[in-house]
Design a protein around this motif. Structure first.
Motif, PDB file in Angstrom:
ATOM      1  N   ASN A  92     -10.584  13.852  -9.378  1.00 26.05           N
ATOM      2  CA  ASN A  92      -9.193  13.470  -9.655  1.00 26.05           C
ATOM      3  C   ASN A  92      -8.916  13.463 -11.159  1.00 26.05           C
ATOM      4  O   ASN A  92      -9.226  12.504 -11.865  1.00 26.05           O
ATOM      5  CB  ASN A  92      -8.905  12.079  -9.068  1.00 26.05           C
ATOM      6  N   SER A  98      -5.565  13.838 -13.271  1.00 24.33           N
ATOM      7  CA  SER A  98      -4.137  13.893 -12.962  1.00 24.33           C
ATOM      8  C   SER A  98      -3.265  13.488 -14.140  1.00 24.33           C
ATOM      9  O   SER A  98      -3.684  12.754 -15.038  1.00 24.33           O
ATOM     10  CB  SER A  98      -3.817  12.998 -11.761  1.00 24.33           C
ATOM     11  N   ARG A 138      -6.991  10.469  -4.251  1.00 19.64           N
ATOM     12  CA  ARG A 138      -8.183  10.667  -5.080  1.00 19.64           C
ATOM     13  C   ARG A 138      -8.647  12.127  -5.046  1.00 19.64           C
ATOM     14  O   ARG A 138      -9.823  12.419  -4.875  1.00 19.64           O
ATOM     15  CB  ARG A 138      -9.297   9.728  -4.631  1.00 19.64           C
ATOM     16  N   LEU A 195      -7.228   4.804 -15.854  1.00 20.75           N
ATOM     17  CA  LEU A 195      -5.808   5.168 -15.815  1.00 20.75           C
ATOM     18  C   LEU A 195      -5.124   4.724 -17.102  1.00 20.75           C
ATOM     19  O   LEU A 195      -5.123   3.540 -17.439  1.00 20.75           O
ATOM     20  CB  LEU A 195      -5.124   4.525 -14.608  1.00 20.75           C
ATOM     21  N   GLU A 214     -12.403   5.079 -11.726  1.00 22.01           N
ATOM     22  CA  GLU A 214     -11.219   5.733 -12.303  1.00 22.01           C
ATOM     23  C   GLU A 214     -10.744   4.981 -13.535  1.00 22.01           C
ATOM     24  O   GLU A 214     -10.798   3.744 -13.597  1.00 22.01           O
ATOM     25  CB  GLU A 214     -10.093   5.798 -11.266  1.00 22.01           C
ATOM     26  N   CYS A 222      -8.949   0.186 -15.465  1.00 26.35           N
ATOM     27  CA  CYS A 222     -10.178   0.775 -14.929  1.00 26.35           C
ATOM     28  C   CYS A 222     -10.474   0.159 -13.562  1.00 26.35           C
ATOM     29  O   CYS A 222     -10.350  -1.055 -13.389  1.00 26.35           O
ATOM     30  CB  CYS A 222     -11.351   0.518 -15.870  1.00 26.35           C
ATOM     31  N   ALA A 237      -4.916  10.060 -15.466  1.00 24.65           N
ATOM     32  CA  ALA A 237      -6.038   9.437 -14.774  1.00 24.65           C
ATOM     33  C   ALA A 237      -7.231  10.380 -14.716  1.00 24.65           C
ATOM     34  O   ALA A 237      -7.073  11.602 -14.624  1.00 24.65           O
ATOM     35  CB  ALA A 237      -5.643   9.020 -13.363  1.00 24.65           C
ATOM     36  N   ILE A 238      -8.421   9.790 -14.794  1.00 25.91           N
ATOM     37  CA  ILE A 238      -9.675  10.509 -14.605  1.00 25.91           C
ATOM     38  C   ILE A 238     -10.490   9.730 -13.579  1.00 25.91           C
ATOM     39  O   ILE A 238     -10.814   8.565 -13.793  1.00 25.91           O
ATOM     40  CB  ILE A 238     -10.480  10.634 -15.919  1.00 25.91           C
ATOM     41  N   GLY A 239     -10.793  10.390 -12.450  1.00 24.94           N
ATOM     42  CA  GLY A 239     -11.521   9.714 -11.392  1.00 24.94           C
ATOM     43  C   GLY A 239     -12.688  10.535 -10.888  1.00 24.94           C
ATOM     44  O   GLY A 239     -12.603  11.763 -10.792  1.00 24.94           O
ATOM     45  N   TYR A 241     -16.288   5.124  -6.062  1.00 21.02           N
ATOM     46  CA  TYR A 241     -15.343   5.916  -6.857  1.00 21.02           C
ATOM     47  C   TYR A 241     -14.929   5.098  -8.071  1.00 21.02           C
ATOM     48  O   TYR A 241     -14.640   3.892  -7.964  1.00 21.02           O
ATOM     49  CB  TYR A 241     -14.123   6.266  -6.003  1.00 21.02           C
ATOM     50  N   ASN A 258      -8.584  18.975  -8.964  1.00 25.02           N
ATOM     51  CA  ASN A 258      -9.869  18.567  -8.417  1.00 25.02           C
ATOM     52  C   ASN A 258     -10.938  19.492  -8.971  1.00 25.02           C
ATOM     53  O   ASN A 258     -10.968  20.685  -8.650  1.00 25.02           O
ATOM     54  CB  ASN A 258      -9.837  18.620  -6.881  1.00 25.02           C
ATOM     55  N   TRP A 315     -16.057  15.087 -10.191  1.00 29.35           N
ATOM     56  CA  TRP A 315     -14.784  14.753 -10.830  1.00 29.35           C
ATOM     57  C   TRP A 315     -13.648  15.276  -9.944  1.00 29.35           C
ATOM     58  O   TRP A 315     -13.157  16.373 -10.112  1.00 29.35           O
ATOM     59  CB  TRP A 315     -14.715  15.359 -12.226  1.00 29.35           C
TER      60      TRP A 315
END
Length: 282
Positions: A233, A235, A49, A194, A192, A163, A209-211, A190, A259, A231
Protein backbone atom coordinates in the motif's frame (compact mmCIF):
# COMPACT_ATOMS: atom_id res chain seq x y z
CA UNK A 1 -28.27 35.01 70.49
CA UNK A 2 -31.06 32.63 69.49
CA UNK A 3 -31.86 34.86 66.52
CA UNK A 4 -28.23 34.83 65.47
CA UNK A 5 -28.11 31.03 65.62
CA UNK A 6 -31.31 30.84 63.61
CA UNK A 7 -29.89 33.19 60.98
CA UNK A 8 -26.64 31.21 60.93
CA UNK A 9 -28.63 27.96 60.62
CA UNK A 10 -30.64 29.35 57.75
CA UNK A 11 -27.38 30.47 56.10
CA UNK A 12 -25.86 26.99 56.50
CA UNK A 13 -29.00 25.35 55.13
CA UNK A 14 -29.10 27.65 52.10
CA UNK A 15 -25.37 27.18 51.52
CA UNK A 16 -25.73 23.41 51.71
CA UNK A 17 -28.60 23.53 49.22
CA UNK A 18 -26.61 25.68 46.82
CA UNK A 19 -23.57 23.42 47.20
CA UNK A 20 -25.68 20.32 46.54
CA UNK A 21 -27.21 21.95 43.47
CA UNK A 22 -23.72 22.84 42.20
CA UNK A 23 -22.52 19.26 42.68
CA UNK A 24 -25.59 18.00 40.85
CA UNK A 25 -25.02 20.51 38.03
CA UNK A 26 -21.34 19.54 37.73
CA UNK A 27 -22.30 15.89 37.75
CA UNK A 28 -24.71 16.47 34.88
CA UNK A 29 -22.04 18.37 32.99
CA UNK A 30 -19.52 15.58 33.48
CA UNK A 31 -21.93 12.79 32.55
CA UNK A 32 -20.88 11.68 29.07
CA UNK A 33 -23.50 12.01 26.37
CA UNK A 34 -23.74 9.28 23.78
CA UNK A 35 -23.09 10.68 20.32
CA UNK A 36 -23.75 9.05 16.98
CA UNK A 37 -21.94 9.66 13.71
CA UNK A 38 -23.21 8.46 10.34
CA UNK A 39 -21.22 8.13 7.11
CA UNK A 40 -22.21 6.93 3.68
CA UNK A 41 -19.36 6.43 1.21
CA UNK A 42 -20.02 6.12 -2.52
CA UNK A 43 -16.80 4.98 -4.22
CA UNK A 44 -15.72 3.76 -7.64
CA UNK A 45 -14.33 0.53 -6.12
CA UNK A 46 -13.32 -1.10 -2.82
CA UNK A 47 -9.66 -1.24 -1.89
CA UNK A 48 -8.25 -2.36 1.47
CA UNK A 49 -4.52 -2.11 2.21
CA UNK A 50 -3.68 -2.49 -1.46
CA UNK A 51 -6.08 -5.43 -1.92
CA UNK A 52 -8.77 -5.02 -4.57
CA UNK A 53 -11.98 -6.82 -3.61
CA UNK A 54 -14.95 -6.88 -5.95
CA UNK A 55 -13.11 -5.75 -9.07
CA UNK A 56 -13.71 -2.30 -10.53
CA UNK A 57 -17.37 -2.11 -9.55
CA UNK A 58 -18.78 0.86 -7.63
CA UNK A 59 -19.51 0.28 -3.95
CA UNK A 60 -21.76 1.63 -1.22
CA UNK A 61 -20.24 1.73 2.27
CA UNK A 62 -22.31 2.80 5.32
CA UNK A 63 -20.69 3.54 8.68
CA UNK A 64 -22.30 4.04 12.09
CA UNK A 65 -20.13 5.11 15.04
CA UNK A 66 -21.48 5.36 18.58
CA UNK A 67 -19.27 7.49 20.84
CA UNK A 68 -20.11 6.20 24.31
CA UNK A 69 -17.57 8.54 25.91
CA UNK A 70 -14.81 10.84 24.70
CA UNK A 71 -12.50 7.80 24.76
CA UNK A 72 -14.71 4.81 23.92
CA UNK A 73 -16.38 4.21 20.54
CA UNK A 74 -18.15 1.23 19.03
CA UNK A 75 -18.91 1.06 15.33
CA UNK A 76 -20.37 -0.73 12.34
CA UNK A 77 -19.11 -0.68 8.75
CA UNK A 78 -20.22 -2.49 5.60
CA UNK A 79 -19.55 -2.59 1.87
CA UNK A 80 -21.23 -4.11 -1.17
CA UNK A 81 -21.00 -3.77 -4.94
CA UNK A 82 -24.37 -5.50 -5.52
CA UNK A 83 -22.76 -8.15 -7.77
CA UNK A 84 -24.06 -11.70 -7.34
CA UNK A 85 -21.29 -13.56 -9.23
CA UNK A 86 -18.26 -14.44 -7.14
CA UNK A 87 -15.55 -14.82 -9.83
CA UNK A 88 -15.03 -13.32 -13.26
CA UNK A 89 -15.88 -15.33 -16.39
CA UNK A 90 -12.49 -17.06 -16.51
CA UNK A 91 -13.13 -18.61 -13.09
CA UNK A 92 -9.73 -17.50 -11.85
CA UNK A 93 -9.56 -13.72 -11.84
CA UNK A 94 -11.75 -12.28 -9.13
CA UNK A 95 -13.63 -12.01 -6.94
CA UNK A 96 -16.29 -10.04 -8.78
CA UNK A 97 -19.10 -9.83 -6.26
CA UNK A 98 -18.03 -8.79 -2.77
CA UNK A 99 -19.72 -7.92 0.51
CA UNK A 100 -18.42 -7.32 4.01
CA UNK A 101 -19.86 -6.48 7.42
CA UNK A 102 -17.54 -5.32 10.21
CA UNK A 103 -17.93 -4.41 13.86
CA UNK A 104 -15.30 -2.52 15.84
CA UNK A 105 -14.48 -1.02 19.19
CA UNK A 106 -11.95 1.75 19.87
CA UNK A 107 -10.49 3.07 23.10
CA UNK A 108 -8.15 6.04 23.54
CA UNK A 109 -5.69 5.43 26.36
CA UNK A 110 -3.76 8.63 25.71
CA UNK A 111 -4.16 11.46 23.18
CA UNK A 112 -1.37 9.76 21.25
CA UNK A 113 -2.30 6.10 21.80
CA UNK A 114 -5.48 4.25 20.85
CA UNK A 115 -6.46 0.61 20.42
CA UNK A 116 -8.95 -0.72 17.88
CA UNK A 117 -10.37 -4.23 17.56
CA UNK A 118 -12.19 -5.12 14.32
CA UNK A 119 -14.31 -8.17 13.60
CA UNK A 120 -14.31 -8.74 9.82
CA UNK A 121 -17.09 -10.79 8.19
CA UNK A 122 -16.82 -11.24 4.42
CA UNK A 123 -19.27 -13.95 3.28
CA UNK A 124 -19.12 -15.09 -0.34
CA UNK A 125 -22.00 -13.89 -2.52
CA UNK A 126 -22.52 -17.49 -3.74
CA UNK A 127 -21.69 -20.95 -2.41
CA UNK A 128 -17.99 -21.84 -2.59
CA UNK A 129 -16.84 -25.38 -1.86
CA UNK A 130 -14.78 -25.59 1.30
CA UNK A 131 -15.87 -22.17 2.58
CA UNK A 132 -18.22 -21.82 5.57
CA UNK A 133 -20.11 -18.49 5.68
CA UNK A 134 -21.29 -18.98 9.29
CA UNK A 135 -21.04 -15.78 11.31
CA UNK A 136 -19.55 -17.36 14.44
CA UNK A 137 -17.03 -19.62 12.72
CA UNK A 138 -13.41 -18.48 13.17
CA UNK A 139 -11.78 -21.67 11.89
CA UNK A 140 -9.61 -22.32 8.80
CA UNK A 141 -12.67 -22.60 6.52
CA UNK A 142 -14.29 -19.42 7.82
CA UNK A 143 -14.83 -15.94 6.44
CA UNK A 144 -14.18 -14.24 9.79
CA UNK A 145 -11.05 -12.56 11.16
CA UNK A 146 -10.29 -10.37 14.17
CA UNK A 147 -7.83 -7.52 13.70
CA UNK A 148 -6.21 -5.78 16.70
CA UNK A 149 -4.62 -2.40 15.96
CA UNK A 150 -2.39 -0.01 17.88
CA UNK A 151 -2.58 3.61 16.68
CA UNK A 152 0.17 6.10 17.52
CA UNK A 153 -0.97 9.65 16.74
CA UNK A 154 2.05 11.93 16.58
CA UNK A 155 -0.19 14.93 15.91
CA UNK A 156 -0.25 15.20 19.68
CA UNK A 157 3.28 16.59 19.35
CA UNK A 158 2.35 18.63 16.26
CA UNK A 159 3.90 16.06 13.93
CA UNK A 160 1.40 15.31 11.11
CA UNK A 161 1.99 11.57 11.23
CA UNK A 162 -0.06 8.57 12.37
CA UNK A 163 1.50 5.11 12.71
CA UNK A 164 -0.46 1.87 13.04
CA UNK A 165 0.40 -1.74 13.79
CA UNK A 166 -2.36 -4.26 12.99
CA UNK A 167 -2.25 -7.98 13.78
CA UNK A 168 -4.85 -10.62 12.90
CA UNK A 169 -5.36 -12.35 16.26
CA UNK A 170 -8.17 -14.79 15.41
CA UNK A 171 -10.11 -16.21 12.50
CA UNK A 172 -9.19 -17.35 9.01
CA UNK A 173 -5.49 -16.49 9.10
CA UNK A 174 -3.82 -19.90 9.14
CA UNK A 175 -0.55 -21.17 7.70
CA UNK A 176 0.04 -24.84 6.82
CA UNK A 177 2.97 -27.22 6.62
CA UNK A 178 4.46 -28.46 3.33
CA UNK A 179 1.76 -31.12 3.06
CA UNK A 180 -1.02 -28.54 3.41
CA UNK A 181 -1.94 -29.78 6.88
CA UNK A 182 -1.65 -28.75 10.55
CA UNK A 183 -3.12 -25.24 10.35
CA UNK A 184 -1.61 -22.74 12.78
CA UNK A 185 -2.61 -19.15 13.50
CA UNK A 186 -0.19 -16.92 11.59
CA UNK A 187 -0.80 -13.57 13.33
CA UNK A 188 -0.27 -11.70 10.07
CA UNK A 189 0.88 -8.16 10.85
CA UNK A 190 0.49 -4.99 8.81
CA UNK A 191 2.24 -1.68 9.58
CA UNK A 192 1.48 1.74 8.11
CA UNK A 193 2.66 5.34 8.36
CA UNK A 194 0.16 8.03 7.34
CA UNK A 195 1.12 11.65 6.71
CA UNK A 196 -1.74 14.15 6.62
CA UNK A 197 -1.73 17.91 6.05
CA UNK A 198 -4.25 20.64 5.23
CA UNK A 199 -3.62 23.28 2.59
CA UNK A 200 -5.25 26.61 1.74
CA UNK A 201 -7.08 27.19 5.02
CA UNK A 202 -8.16 23.55 5.39
CA UNK A 203 -9.95 23.53 2.02
CA UNK A 204 -7.73 20.72 0.78
CA UNK A 205 -6.35 17.76 2.69
CA UNK A 206 -3.49 15.61 1.37
CA UNK A 207 -2.68 12.18 2.79
CA UNK A 208 0.29 10.00 1.90
CA UNK A 209 0.55 6.45 3.25
CA UNK A 210 3.13 3.66 3.20
CA UNK A 211 1.95 0.24 4.32
CA UNK A 212 3.59 -3.19 4.42
CA UNK A 213 2.76 -6.74 5.44
CA UNK A 214 5.53 -8.25 7.57
CA UNK A 215 4.64 -11.97 7.58
CA UNK A 216 2.21 -13.08 4.91
CA UNK A 217 2.82 -16.84 5.18
CA UNK A 218 -0.92 -17.44 5.63
CA UNK A 219 -1.52 -15.61 2.29
CA UNK A 220 -4.28 -13.55 3.91
CA UNK A 221 -3.13 -10.66 1.71
CA UNK A 222 -3.82 -12.23 -1.67
CA UNK A 223 -1.91 -9.53 -3.54
CA UNK A 224 1.09 -9.67 -1.24
CA UNK A 225 4.45 -11.43 -1.27
CA UNK A 226 4.54 -14.52 0.93
CA UNK A 227 8.22 -14.91 1.77
CA UNK A 228 9.33 -11.34 2.51
CA UNK A 229 8.13 -7.93 3.70
CA UNK A 230 5.54 -6.87 1.14
CA UNK A 231 4.89 -3.20 0.35
CA UNK A 232 1.24 -3.54 -0.60
CA UNK A 233 0.00 0.00 0.00
CA UNK A 234 1.71 3.12 -1.34
CA UNK A 235 -1.00 5.75 -1.63
CA UNK A 236 -1.69 9.43 -2.13
CA UNK A 237 -5.12 10.86 -1.36
CA UNK A 238 -6.62 14.33 -1.84
CA UNK A 239 -9.94 15.40 -0.33
CA UNK A 240 -12.04 18.54 -0.13
CA UNK A 241 -14.90 19.01 2.32
CA UNK A 242 -18.06 21.10 1.94
CA UNK A 243 -20.06 22.01 5.04
CA UNK A 244 -23.80 22.18 4.48
CA UNK A 245 -24.46 22.77 8.17
CA UNK A 246 -22.72 22.47 11.51
CA UNK A 247 -23.41 18.72 11.56
CA UNK A 248 -23.64 17.76 7.89
CA UNK A 249 -20.54 17.71 5.65
CA UNK A 250 -19.73 16.25 2.23
CA UNK A 251 -16.08 15.34 1.58
CA UNK A 252 -15.12 14.62 -2.03
CA UNK A 253 -11.93 12.59 -2.47
CA UNK A 254 -9.57 11.00 -4.98
CA UNK A 255 -7.13 8.25 -3.97
CA UNK A 256 -4.25 6.71 -5.94
CA UNK A 257 -2.85 3.41 -4.64
CA UNK A 258 0.13 1.43 -5.88
CA UNK A 259 0.74 -2.16 -4.77
CA UNK A 260 4.46 -2.91 -5.02
CA UNK A 261 4.11 -6.64 -4.24
CA UNK A 262 4.94 -9.28 -6.81
CA UNK A 263 2.27 -11.88 -5.99
CA UNK A 264 -1.05 -11.93 -7.86
CA UNK A 265 -0.90 -8.26 -8.84
CA UNK A 266 -1.41 -9.22 -12.49
CA UNK A 267 -4.74 -10.85 -11.67
CA UNK A 268 -5.93 -8.46 -8.97
CA UNK A 269 -4.27 -5.23 -10.09
CA UNK A 270 -1.34 -3.06 -9.09
CA UNK A 271 -2.33 0.54 -9.90
CA UNK A 272 -5.64 1.89 -8.63
CA UNK A 273 -7.38 5.24 -8.86
CA UNK A 274 -10.46 5.49 -6.66
CA UNK A 275 -12.89 8.40 -6.59
CA UNK A 276 -15.51 8.83 -3.91
CA UNK A 277 -17.89 11.06 -2.04
CA UNK A 278 -18.87 10.84 1.62
CA UNK A 279 -22.08 12.00 3.28
CA UNK A 280 -21.24 12.69 6.93
CA UNK A 281 -23.69 13.53 9.69
CA UNK A 282 -22.75 13.87 13.34
Amino acid sequence: MVVKFRIFGVFLFCSAQLFAQQIQTDSVRETPKIKFEFNLDLASRYLWRGQSWGGDYAVVQPTIDCHLTDKLTIGFWATTNFESRYFYADGVTGPRGYQEIDFNIRYEFKPWLSVEVWDYYWPTVSRVEGVDNSFFNYGPDSVKTVDATLIFDLNHWKIPLECTVSTLVAGSDYRYDDDGENPKQNFTTYVEALYSRDFWSENLNIEAAIGAVLNNQATYYTSGDYDKVSWVNLSLKASHEWSLSERFTIPLWLNYVYNAAGANTEAFGRNFLIAGITLNYQ
